[in-house]
Design an enzyme around this catalytic site. Structure first.
Site, PDB file in Angstrom:
ATOM      1  N   MET A  87       1.099  -1.805  -0.130  1.00 54.40           N
ATOM      2  CA  MET A  87       0.205   0.501  -0.086  1.00 54.40           C
ATOM      3  C   MET A  87       0.828   1.513  -0.198  1.00 54.40           C
ATOM      4  O   MET A  87       0.182   2.520   0.079  1.00 54.40           O
ATOM      5  CB  MET A  87      -1.116   0.020   1.066  1.00 54.40           C
ATOM      6  CG  MET A  87      -1.730  -0.652   1.221  1.00 54.40           C
ATOM      7  SD  MET A  87      -2.994  -1.013  -0.342  1.00 54.40           S
ATOM      8  CE  MET A  87      -4.250  -1.903  -0.160  1.00 54.40           C
ATOM      9  N   HIS A 114      -5.640  -2.759   7.743  1.00 54.24           N
ATOM     10  CA  HIS A 114      -4.259  -2.504   6.628  1.00 54.24           C
ATOM     11  C   HIS A 114      -3.174  -0.527   7.227  1.00 54.24           C
ATOM     12  O   HIS A 114      -3.823  -0.147   7.665  1.00 54.24           O
ATOM     13  CB  HIS A 114      -2.997  -2.855   5.519  1.00 54.24           C
ATOM     14  CG  HIS A 114      -3.621  -1.012   4.550  1.00 54.24           C
ATOM     15  ND1 HIS A 114      -4.263  -1.328   3.793  1.00 54.24           N
ATOM     16  CD2 HIS A 114      -2.114  -0.354   4.954  1.00 54.24           C
ATOM     17  CE1 HIS A 114      -4.392   0.384   2.981  1.00 54.24           C
ATOM     18  NE2 HIS A 114      -3.088   0.629   3.946  1.00 54.24           N
ATOM     19  N   SER A 164      -7.093   4.237  15.951  1.00 50.39           N
ATOM     20  CA  SER A 164      -7.106   4.011  17.131  1.00 50.39           C
ATOM     21  C   SER A 164      -6.831   5.114  18.167  1.00 50.39           C
ATOM     22  O   SER A 164      -7.729   5.979  17.474  1.00 50.39           O
ATOM     23  CB  SER A 164      -5.213   3.614  17.071  1.00 50.39           C
ATOM     24  OG  SER A 164      -4.583   3.591  18.491  1.00 50.39           O
ATOM     25  N   TYR A 177       2.589   6.811  13.496  1.00 55.14           N
ATOM     26  CA  TYR A 177       1.458   6.229  13.217  1.00 55.14           C
ATOM     27  C   TYR A 177       0.125   7.314  13.778  1.00 55.14           C
ATOM     28  O   TYR A 177      -0.330   7.819  13.018  1.00 55.14           O
ATOM     29  CB  TYR A 177       1.498   5.002  14.306  1.00 55.14           C
ATOM     30  CG  TYR A 177       0.525   3.904  14.802  1.00 55.14           C
ATOM     31  CD1 TYR A 177      -0.179   3.334  14.119  1.00 55.14           C
ATOM     32  CD2 TYR A 177      -0.023   5.000  16.110  1.00 55.14           C
ATOM     33  CE1 TYR A 177      -0.892   2.812  14.611  1.00 55.14           C
ATOM     34  CE2 TYR A 177      -1.599   3.020  15.934  1.00 55.14           C
ATOM     35  CZ  TYR A 177      -2.047   2.724  15.175  1.00 55.14           C
ATOM     36  OH  TYR A 177      -2.971   2.172  15.325  1.00 55.14           O
ATOM     37  N   SER A 178       1.020   7.762  15.145  1.00 52.35           N
ATOM     38  CA  SER A 178      -0.748   8.860  15.666  1.00 52.35           C
ATOM     39  C   SER A 178      -0.709   9.904  14.434  1.00 52.35           C
ATOM     40  O   SER A 178      -1.720  10.357  14.211  1.00 52.35           O
ATOM     41  CB  SER A 178      -0.069   9.341  16.961  1.00 52.35           C
ATOM     42  OG  SER A 178      -1.147  10.276  17.266  1.00 52.35           O
ATOM     43  N   LYS A 181      -2.550   8.351  11.887  1.00 48.09           N
ATOM     44  CA  LYS A 181      -4.035   8.114  12.369  1.00 48.09           C
ATOM     45  C   LYS A 181      -4.912   9.695  12.460  1.00 48.09           C
ATOM     46  O   LYS A 181      -6.064   9.964  12.462  1.00 48.09           O
ATOM     47  CB  LYS A 181      -3.718   7.348  13.686  1.00 48.09           C
ATOM     48  CG  LYS A 181      -3.541   6.145  13.757  1.00 48.09           C
ATOM     49  CD  LYS A 181      -4.936   5.094  12.805  1.00 48.09           C
ATOM     50  CE  LYS A 181      -3.561   3.369  13.088  1.00 48.09           C
ATOM     51  NZ  LYS A 181      -5.253   2.805  11.931  1.00 48.09           N
ATOM     52  N   ILE A 212      -5.787  -3.976  21.298  1.00 48.95           N
ATOM     53  CA  ILE A 212      -5.931  -5.100  21.112  1.00 48.95           C
ATOM     54  C   ILE A 212      -5.002  -6.324  20.935  1.00 48.95           C
ATOM     55  O   ILE A 212      -3.785  -5.825  20.451  1.00 48.95           O
ATOM     56  CB  ILE A 212      -6.607  -5.627  18.995  1.00 48.95           C
ATOM     57  CG1 ILE A 212      -8.111  -4.089  19.299  1.00 48.95           C
ATOM     58  CG2 ILE A 212      -7.106  -6.264  19.336  1.00 48.95           C
ATOM     59  CD1 ILE A 212      -8.797  -4.206  20.530  1.00 48.95           C
ATOM     60  N   ASP A 213      -5.551  -7.559  21.694  1.00 49.00           N
ATOM     61  CA  ASP A 213      -4.427  -8.726  21.401  1.00 49.00           C
ATOM     62  C   ASP A 213      -3.212  -9.432  20.038  1.00 49.00           C
ATOM     63  O   ASP A 213      -3.567 -10.687  20.370  1.00 49.00           O
ATOM     64  CB  ASP A 213      -4.685  -9.371  22.534  1.00 49.00           C
ATOM     65  CG  ASP A 213      -6.396 -10.274  21.864  1.00 49.00           C
ATOM     66  OD1 ASP A 213      -6.110 -10.374  20.825  1.00 49.00           O
ATOM     67  OD2 ASP A 213      -6.064 -10.671  21.774  1.00 49.00           O
ATOM     68  N   THR A 214      -3.319  -8.739  19.119  1.00 54.47           N
ATOM     69  CA  THR A 214      -2.610  -9.136  17.963  1.00 54.47           C
ATOM     70  C   THR A 214      -1.377  -9.088  18.402  1.00 54.47           C
ATOM     71  O   THR A 214      -0.451  -8.771  19.108  1.00 54.47           O
ATOM     72  CB  THR A 214      -3.009  -8.083  16.773  1.00 54.47           C
ATOM     73  OG1 THR A 214      -2.134  -6.557  17.160  1.00 54.47           O
ATOM     74  CG2 THR A 214      -4.426  -7.610  16.234  1.00 54.47           C
TER      75      THR A 214
HETATM   76  P1  NDP Z   1      -1.278  -6.510  12.097  1.00 57.29           P
HETATM   77  O1  NDP Z   1       0.578  -5.920  12.350  1.00 57.29           O
HETATM   78  O2  NDP Z   1      -1.749  -7.763  12.547  1.00 57.29           O
HETATM   79  O3  NDP Z   1      -1.755  -6.352  10.802  1.00 57.29           O
HETATM   80  C1  NDP Z   1      -1.294  -5.398  10.146  1.00 57.29           C
HETATM   81  C2  NDP Z   1      -1.987  -5.658   8.647  1.00 57.29           C
HETATM   82  O4  NDP Z   1      -1.751  -4.738   7.813  1.00 57.29           O
HETATM   83  C3  NDP Z   1      -1.307  -7.177   7.453  1.00 57.29           C
HETATM   84  O5  NDP Z   1      -1.955  -7.874   7.035  1.00 57.29           O
HETATM   85  C4  NDP Z   1      -0.683  -6.431   6.826  1.00 57.29           C
HETATM   86  O6  NDP Z   1       0.262  -7.538   5.965  1.00 57.29           O
HETATM   87  C5  NDP Z   1      -0.347  -5.325   6.298  1.00 57.29           C
HETATM   88  N1  NDP Z   1       0.536  -4.423   5.682  1.00 57.29           N
HETATM   89  C6  NDP Z   1       1.764  -3.893   6.677  1.00 57.29           C
HETATM   90  N2  NDP Z   1       2.150  -3.470   5.388  1.00 57.29           N
HETATM   91  C7  NDP Z   1       1.533  -3.166   4.493  1.00 57.29           C
HETATM   92  C8  NDP Z   1       1.390  -2.961   3.573  1.00 57.29           C
HETATM   93  N3  NDP Z   1       2.640  -2.096   3.839  1.00 57.29           N
HETATM   94  N4  NDP Z   1       1.024  -2.139   2.382  1.00 57.29           N
HETATM   95  C9  NDP Z   1      -0.392  -3.615   2.667  1.00 57.29           C
HETATM   96  N5  NDP Z   1      -0.134  -4.288   3.226  1.00 57.29           N
HETATM   97  C10 NDP Z   1       0.667  -3.657   4.304  1.00 57.29           C
HETATM   98  O7  NDP Z   1      -2.517  -4.963  12.944  1.00 57.29           O
HETATM   99  P2  NDP Z   1      -3.310  -5.026  13.517  1.00 57.29           P
HETATM  100  O8  NDP Z   1      -4.197  -6.582  13.715  1.00 57.29           O
HETATM  101  O9  NDP Z   1      -2.893  -4.757  14.835  1.00 57.29           O
HETATM  102  O10 NDP Z   1      -4.260  -4.028  13.322  1.00 57.29           O
HETATM  103  C11 NDP Z   1      -4.916  -3.766  11.809  1.00 57.29           C
HETATM  104  C12 NDP Z   1      -5.430  -2.120  12.535  1.00 57.29           C
HETATM  105  O11 NDP Z   1      -6.093  -2.002  13.695  1.00 57.29           O
HETATM  106  C13 NDP Z   1      -5.053  -1.188  12.194  1.00 57.29           C
HETATM  107  O12 NDP Z   1      -4.945   0.061  11.425  1.00 57.29           O
HETATM  108  C14 NDP Z   1      -4.238  -0.650  13.243  1.00 57.29           C
HETATM  109  O13 NDP Z   1      -3.623   0.825  13.391  1.00 57.29           O
HETATM  110  C15 NDP Z   1      -5.408  -0.792  14.287  1.00 57.29           C
HETATM  111  N6  NDP Z   1      -5.548  -0.789  16.044  1.00 57.29           N
HETATM  112  C16 NDP Z   1      -5.065  -1.916  16.325  1.00 57.29           C
HETATM  113  C17 NDP Z   1      -4.434  -2.191  17.776  1.00 57.29           C
HETATM  114  C18 NDP Z   1      -3.946  -2.992  18.231  1.00 57.29           C
HETATM  115  O14 NDP Z   1      -3.926  -3.042  19.614  1.00 57.29           O
HETATM  116  N7  NDP Z   1      -3.596  -4.318  18.037  1.00 57.29           N
HETATM  117  C19 NDP Z   1      -5.038  -1.053  18.695  1.00 57.29           C
HETATM  118  C20 NDP Z   1      -5.697   0.005  17.416  1.00 57.29           C
HETATM  119  C21 NDP Z   1      -5.898  -0.373  16.205  1.00 57.29           C
HETATM  120  P3  NDP Z   1       1.491  -8.030   5.412  1.00 57.29           P
HETATM  121  O15 NDP Z   1       2.959  -7.658   6.148  1.00 57.29           O
HETATM  122  O16 NDP Z   1       1.785  -9.197   5.112  1.00 57.29           O
HETATM  123  O17 NDP Z   1       1.776  -6.830   4.254  1.00 57.29           O
END
Ligand code: NDP
Length: 286
Positions: A87, A114, A164, A177-178, A181, A212-214
Site C-alpha cells: 500500500m 492495513h 485507534s 503512527y499517531s 491516525k 488489541i491482543d494481536t
Molecule cells: P497487524 O500488524 O496484525 O496487521 C497489519 C496488516 O497490514 C497485515 O495484514 C500486514 O500484512 C498489512 N500490511 C502491513 N504493511 C503493509 C503494506 N505496506 N502494504 C499492505 N499491507 C500491509 O495489525 P493489527 O491487526 O494489530 O491492526 C489492524 C488495524 O487496527 C490497524 O489499522 C491498527 O492501526 C488498528 N489498531 C490496532 C490496535 C492493536 O492494539 N492491535 C490498536 C488500535 C488500532 P503484510 O505484512 O503481509 O503486508
C-alpha cells in the site's frame, strides 16, 4: 421540562440508530478487507466468511493470504480471493479496487485496516519515513476510497476506517503512527459531513480501538507499557457490526477508549500525566 427531556431521549435514540445487528446483513455482500493476512483484518475475514459474504483480501505476504482465503472458503464465504502488494504504492491501492470491480462488478463495503508495522520509540526526525508511513496508513486509504466511490454510491455502500485511540489522544513514542491516525479522522469526518449535505448514500464508520491482543501489538508494547489488551476476534466483529449498522464511530473497548477522551476534553494535562506514568522508558528500542 418533562416533554423536553422525553424529546431529547427520543432524539438521542433516533440519531444514535438503535437497529439490531444481524449476521444476515452481510450475506452475499461484496467486501474488501485490507491488511487481512494477520491480526484484526484476518479475524474480520473469518467473520465475514461465516456470514456468507464475498471477500477480497489484501496485504503484502502472499503465502499468508492464501491460507486466509482457504480458511474463508471452509467457513462458508460466498467467494474469497486475494491480491498481494504494498500500500506504499498508490497504483497497487487502485488495483485492489479494480480487482473487486472485475470480480463482482460492484462493491458493498470497503474495510480499510492495513497499517505499516509500528514500534515504540522516540521521534527520530526521519521525514522520509514519515512520508512512507503517511503513504501506507493514510494516502492509500484516500486512494482506495476515491477509486471505490462510484461503486459504493451505486450500492449505497459503506466505508469502514480502522483507527485507534492514538488517533484521538496523543500518546508518546508513536509519533509517526499517531500522525496518520489523526489524519484519517480529519479526512473521513470532514468527508462524512459533505456526504450528508449532498445526500450521498455512503456511510463512513471510524473505528477507535484501544489495545488489541494481536501479535504485532503485543510485540510492540512488550516491556514498555502494561495495559490489558482486548481480544482481536471480538474486536473484528464489533468493527463489522459498526459498518453494517452505518454507525459514524465505534469505540472498542467502550470504556477504555471513551474515558480517556472525556479526560482529554476536560483535563488534558491530567491525561498527559496519567499516560506518561504508564511507560517504562528504559525498555524503549533506540
Ligand atoms: P497487524 O500488524 O496484525 O496487521 C497489519 C496488516 O497490514 C497485515 O495484514 C500486514 O500484512 C498489512 N500490511 C502491513 N504493511 C503493509 C503494506 N505496506 N502494504 C499492505 N499491507 C500491509 O495489525 P493489527 O491487526 O494489530 O491492526 C489492524 C488495524 O487496527 C490497524 O489499522 C491498527 O492501526 C488498528 N489498531 C490496532 C490496535 C492493536 O492494539 N492491535 C490498536 C488500535 C488500532 P503484510 O505484512 O503481509 O503486508
Amino acid at each position: 421540562l418533562h416533554f423536553f427531556c422525553k424529546g431529547l431521549i427520543l432524539a438521542f435514540f433516533f440519531y444514535s440508530g438503535n437497529e439490531d445487528f444481524k449476521p444476515e446483513m452481510l450475506k452475499g455482500k461484496r467486501v474488501i478487507v485490507t491488511g487481512a493476512s494477520t491480526g484484526i483484518g484476518e479475524q474480520m475475514a473469518y467473520h465475514l466468511a461465516r456470514m456468507g459474504s464475498h471477500i477480497l483480501i489484501t496485504a503484502r505476504t502472499e503465502a499468508k493470504l492464501q491460507k486466509v482465503v482457504a480458511q474463508c472458503l471452509e467457513l462458508g464465504a460466498a467467494s474469497a480471493s486475494y491480491i498481494n502488494g504494498s500500500m506504499e504504492d498508490m497504483a497497487f491501492a487502485q488495483s485492489v479496487v479494480k480487482k473487486a470491480e472485475e470480480l463482482w462488478g460492484g462493491l458493498d463495503m470497503l474495510i480499510l485496516n492495513h497499517v505499516s508495522p509500528a514500534f515504540l520509540s522516540y521521534f527520530n526526525s526521519d521525514v522520509a519515513y514519515m512520508q512512507k508511513v503517511l503513504n501506507i496508513n493514510f494516502l492509500s486509504y484516500v486512494t482506495m476510497t476515491v477509486a471505490s466511490l462510484p461503486m459504493l454510491k451505486n450500492s449505497g455502500g459503506s466505508i469502514v476506517v480502522v483507527s485507534s485511540l492514538a488517533g484521538k489522544v496523543a500518546f508518546p513514542f508513536t509519533v509517526y503512527y499517531s500522525a496518520t491516525k489523526f489524519a484519517l479522522d480529519g479526512f473521513f469526518s470532514s468527508l462524512r459531513q459533505e456526504f450528508a449535505m449532498k445526500n450521498t448514500n455512503v456511510s463512513i464508520t471510524l473505528c477507535v480501538l484501544g489495545l488489541i491482543d494481536t501479535e504485532t501489538a503485543m510485540k510492540a508494547i512488550s516491556g514498555v507499557v502494561q495495559i490489558s489488551a482486548a481480544p482481536k476476534e471480538e474486536c473484528a466483529l464489533e468493527i463489522i457490526k459498526g459498518g453494517a449498522l452505518r454507525q459514524r464511530e465505534i469505540y472498542y473497548e467502550y470504556l477504555s477508549t471513551r474515558i480517556p477522551l472525556l479526560i482529554r476534553d476536560w483535563a488534558p494535562n491530567l491525561l498527559d500525566y496519567i499516560i506518561q506514568r504508564n511507560y517504562n522508558v528504559e525498555k524503549l528500542k533506540d
